[in-house]
Design an enzyme around this catalytic site. Structure first.
Site, PDB file in Angstrom:
ATOM      1  N   LYS A 173       0.885  -1.176   0.000  1.00 45.95           N
ATOM      2  CA  LYS A 173       0.000   0.000   0.000  1.00 45.95           C
ATOM      3  C   LYS A 173       0.920   1.223   0.000  1.00 45.95           C
ATOM      4  CE  LYS A 173      -1.828   2.944   2.022  1.00 45.95           C
ATOM      5  NZ  LYS A 173      -1.564   4.362   1.639  1.00 45.95           N
ATOM      6  N   GLU A 244       9.530   1.666  10.780  1.00 48.34           N
ATOM      7  CA  GLU A 244      10.616   2.604  10.438  1.00 48.34           C
ATOM      8  C   GLU A 244       9.985   3.989  10.418  1.00 48.34           C
ATOM      9  OE1 GLU A 244      13.563   1.491   8.058  1.00 48.34           O
ATOM     10  OE2 GLU A 244      13.202  -0.647   8.165  1.00 48.34           O
ATOM     11  N   CYS A 278      14.010  11.024   6.199  1.00 46.07           N
ATOM     12  CA  CYS A 278      13.821  10.704   7.626  1.00 46.07           C
ATOM     13  C   CYS A 278      15.084  11.040   8.413  1.00 46.07           C
ATOM     14  CB  CYS A 278      13.419   9.251   7.801  1.00 46.07           C
ATOM     15  SG  CYS A 278      14.555   8.090   7.019  1.00 46.07           S
ATOM     16  N   GLU A 375       9.275  16.680  14.144  1.00 47.06           N
ATOM     17  CA  GLU A 375       9.844  16.502  12.806  1.00 47.06           C
ATOM     18  C   GLU A 375       9.265  17.571  11.871  1.00 47.06           C
ATOM     19  OE1 GLU A 375       8.743  12.935  10.571  1.00 47.06           O
ATOM     20  OE2 GLU A 375      10.858  12.657  10.086  1.00 47.06           O
TER      21      GLU A 375
HETATM   22  P1  NAD Z   1       2.419   8.728   7.138  1.00 47.58           P
HETATM   23  O1  NAD Z   1       2.612   8.036   8.428  1.00 47.58           O
HETATM   24  O2  NAD Z   1       1.447   9.846   7.077  1.00 47.58           O
HETATM   25  O3  NAD Z   1       1.950   7.695   6.023  1.00 47.58           O
HETATM   26  C1  NAD Z   1       2.712   6.543   5.713  1.00 47.58           C
HETATM   27  C2  NAD Z   1       1.805   5.494   5.100  1.00 47.58           C
HETATM   28  O4  NAD Z   1       0.841   5.069   6.062  1.00 47.58           O
HETATM   29  C3  NAD Z   1       1.004   5.982   3.901  1.00 47.58           C
HETATM   30  O5  NAD Z   1       0.985   4.980   2.931  1.00 47.58           O
HETATM   31  C4  NAD Z   1      -0.370   6.205   4.492  1.00 47.58           C
HETATM   32  O6  NAD Z   1      -1.441   6.112   3.574  1.00 47.58           O
HETATM   33  C5  NAD Z   1      -0.454   5.072   5.487  1.00 47.58           C
HETATM   34  N1  NAD Z   1      -1.443   5.253   6.563  1.00 47.58           N
HETATM   35  C6  NAD Z   1      -1.971   6.408   7.028  1.00 47.58           C
HETATM   36  N2  NAD Z   1      -2.808   6.138   8.065  1.00 47.58           N
HETATM   37  C7  NAD Z   1      -2.793   4.797   8.240  1.00 47.58           C
HETATM   38  C8  NAD Z   1      -3.433   3.913   9.166  1.00 47.58           C
HETATM   39  N3  NAD Z   1      -4.255   4.359  10.104  1.00 47.58           N
HETATM   40  N4  NAD Z   1      -3.163   2.603   9.079  1.00 47.58           N
HETATM   41  C9  NAD Z   1      -2.307   2.132   8.130  1.00 47.58           C
HETATM   42  N5  NAD Z   1      -1.668   2.915   7.234  1.00 47.58           N
HETATM   43  C10 NAD Z   1      -1.919   4.233   7.291  1.00 47.58           C
HETATM   44  O7  NAD Z   1       3.869   9.188   6.675  1.00 47.58           O
HETATM   45  P2  NAD Z   1       4.261  10.033   5.390  1.00 47.58           P
HETATM   46  O8  NAD Z   1       3.877  11.452   5.614  1.00 47.58           O
HETATM   47  O9  NAD Z   1       3.770   9.333   4.182  1.00 47.58           O
HETATM   48  O10 NAD Z   1       5.834   9.891   5.370  1.00 47.58           O
HETATM   49  C11 NAD Z   1       6.708  10.724   6.052  1.00 47.58           C
HETATM   50  C12 NAD Z   1       7.160  10.057   7.329  1.00 47.58           C
HETATM   51  O11 NAD Z   1       7.848   8.846   7.038  1.00 47.58           O
HETATM   52  C13 NAD Z   1       8.161  10.911   8.080  1.00 47.58           C
HETATM   53  O12 NAD Z   1       7.864  10.851   9.452  1.00 47.58           O
HETATM   54  C14 NAD Z   1       9.499  10.228   7.792  1.00 47.58           C
HETATM   55  O13 NAD Z   1      10.481  10.483   8.762  1.00 47.58           O
HETATM   56  C15 NAD Z   1       9.069   8.794   7.763  1.00 47.58           C
HETATM   57  N6  NAD Z   1      10.067   7.966   7.070  1.00 47.58           N
HETATM   58  C16 NAD Z   1      10.825   7.097   7.818  1.00 47.58           C
HETATM   59  C17 NAD Z   1      11.814   6.332   7.197  1.00 47.58           C
HETATM   60  C18 NAD Z   1      12.688   5.385   7.992  1.00 47.58           C
HETATM   61  O14 NAD Z   1      13.367   4.561   7.387  1.00 47.58           O
HETATM   62  N7  NAD Z   1      12.705   5.459   9.318  1.00 47.58           N
HETATM   63  C19 NAD Z   1      11.997   6.432   5.812  1.00 47.58           C
HETATM   64  C20 NAD Z   1      11.199   7.311   5.096  1.00 47.58           C
HETATM   65  C21 NAD Z   1      10.228   8.074   5.732  1.00 47.58           C
END
Ligand code: NAD
Length: 473
Positions: A173, A244, A278, A375
């Site tokens: 997803k 992550e 991230c 963040e």
């Molecule tokens: P997000 O948490 O808003 O969304 C991530 C994913 O989760 C999306 O596909 C979203 O549709 C899905 N999602 C949203 N609500 C959900 C729920 N209730 N249940 C299941 N899935 C759900 O994050 P984002 O804004 O897409 O990405 C940015 C974040 O990702 C930042 O915090 C960044 O630091 C983090 N990130 C971490 C790493 C790592 O390796 N640690 C790498 C890349 C990004």
């Protein structure tokens, strides 16, 4: 306008749900595609397809699974220009930057899958008592892979390699803010039906997928907030998780550092991908003795970045992913300024189309400000001056995040002390270094589940032991 579909058992299917979302080019604010918003029905169909495919996939010899994954990686390698253009269109990253990360991820997919050939899926141990123990590492079954938008293709590929090579099947997803490149990635797929399935949408797809009773592992990359929800639900369901999550990575710059060299490194670490990494450098603690020169050089470097449409030659920083992200970034800057921070460069929302934001250097910041505690995920470098390296380390450690940290110092004692910062990765006088020998797990709220070495295979499998006594004489 193109309408994307879900991939269920190698067939591109119309969704069962009736709602759609639009993918918007953040450089032009124009809608470029529509795609399903997600529904429980769509998730159920995808999980069923993955579940049906799993026994056959895991029964293949590991050499065959690895050969199939590697063949897919080779196919993808021939399409990285196209995938980079799609990433640029869906989330704004300059095409050249996108290509660099996609190339790395494609090479990584082949390499990580090949590691399966050396992984101890079966170990036979002759015991001292003459008995025999066999340790088997079984695949878990169906895994959910939920990804963010900042590195759309790379995040999917890095999760898939070990999960698939270990014999799991998956439902992916991708983020609703970047569905185009992942959909194209799976058009290039040539694996048996149901091994990889794609469900598009937002939390209307993500939540039922993460909570699905058939799913054995949720591999989630995203924000701390959503990770917390997924972890709580997984706990109730007794599902495994790899989380992550986000960071607020500190940088500590010692008095013995060359201020210009450190400033150039920090400009790159804070601004590349428009600060949407991230492990972006998001809190900067510089020693008072070199602070003035450092901030001057950082502001000069910031002004030197060309901001624009990622398709244009020479663009170094594209727009932020969307208007919501730009509002968040600007809210952090405004909050800092309201609490006494200075703006050395940037800090204003530009006029015109596109969700652009200039590389921004803030001074006189402290931990009462959002920009030093939450963040930001934008091109902001907030700089605090410290009176000693020790103070820098202490303030760097004062965070609920623990993803990575960077230290610039030539003092061996200070370099050794840097390991005290709670973080999965600490870089000394570099950023993003390290090779395949890397092994780490984020600290604190930045997630759980180790990365590197064999950790991904350990997470993708379940060990089981079979004991038999010595044969009777
Ligand atoms: P997000 O948490 O808003 O969304 C991530 C994913 O989760 C999306 O596909 C979203 O549709 C899905 N999602 C949203 N609500 C959900 C729920 N209730 N249940 C299941 N899935 C759900 O994050 P984002 O804004 O897409 O990405 C940015 C974040 O990702 C930042 O915090 C960044 O630091 C983090 N990130 C971490 C790493 C790592 O390796 N640690 C790498 C890349 C990004």
């Amino acid at each position: 306008m193109k309408t994307l579909k879900n991939l269920i058992g190698n067939t591109w299917e119309e969704p069962r749900g009736t709602e759609y979302l639009e993918a918007v080019d953040p450089a032009t604010e124009e809608a470029v595609a529509r795609f399903p918003a997600g529904s429980t029905d769509d998730v159920d169909r995808a999980v069923e397809a993955a579940d049906r495919a799993q026994p056959g996939w895991s029964a293949l010899p590991v050499t065959e699974r690895v050969a199939l994954i590697s063949a897919w990686a080779d196919t993808v390698a021939g399409h990285t220009d196209e995938l980079a253009e799609l990433e640029c269109r869906e989330m704004g990253k300059p095409v050249g930057t996108a290509r660099t990360f996609i190339d790395g991820a494609v090479a990584g997919l082949g390499g990580v899958a090949a590691e399966a050939l050396g992984y101890p899926f079966e170990q036979d141990i002759e015991r001292a008592d003459g008995g025999h123990t066999r340790i088997l590492r079984h695949p878990l079954g169906v895994a959910a892979v939920i990804t963010p938008w900042n590195f759309p293709v790379a995040m999917v590929l890095s999760a898939l390699g070990p999960l698939l090579a270990a014999g799991n099947t998956v439902v992916v997803k991708p983020s609703e803010r970047s569905p185009l490149s992942t959909a194209r990635l799976f058009e290039l797929l040539d694996l048996p039906p149901g091994v990889v399935n794609l469900v598009l949408g937002d939390s209307r797809a993500g939540a039922p997928l993460a909570e699905h009773e058939t799913v054995q592992l949720v591999h989630f990359t995203g924000s701390v907030g959503v990770g917390r929800t997924i972890g709580a639900n997984a706990g109730r369901q007794l599902h495994r998780t790899v989380l992550e999550l986000g960071g607020k990575d500190p940088v500590v710059i010692d008095a013995d550092s060359d201020p210009k060299t450190a400033a150039e490194a920090v400009a790159f670490g804070a601004f590349v991908n428009t600060g949407q990494i991230c492990t972006s450098m998001e809190r900067i603690y510089v020693h008072r003795e070199i602070a003035e020169e450092f901030v001057d050089a950082l502001a000069t470097a910031a002004r030197g970045f060309t901001v624009g449409d990622g398709r244009q030659e020479g663009t170094v920083l594209g727009p932020l992913v969307d208007g919501r992200q730009r509002e968040l970034v600007h809210r952090h800057v405004t909050d800092a300024v309201d609490r006494g921070a200075g703006v050395r460069t940037g800090g204003a929302v530009p006029d015109g189309q596109g969700f652009f934001y200039p590389p921004t250097v803030l001074t006189d910041v402290d931990e009462s400000m959002l920009v030093m505690t939450e963040e930001t995920f934008g091109p902001i470098a907030p700089v605090a001056v410290v009176d000693s390296f020790e103070e820098g380390l202490e303030r760097a450690s004062r965070s609920r995040f623990g993803l990575a940290a960077t230290v610039f110092t030539h003092d061996p004692g200070h370099a050794a002390a840097a390991a005290r910062i709670p973080a999965g990765v600490t870089w000394i006088n570099e950023w993003q270094g390290g090779g395949p020998e890397r092994l780490y797990e984020p600290a604190r709220d930045s997630g759980m589940g180790a990365t590197g070495a064999h950790a991904a295979y350990d997470a993708a499998t379940r060990p089981a032991s079979v004991h038999a006594p010595a044969p009777s004489a």
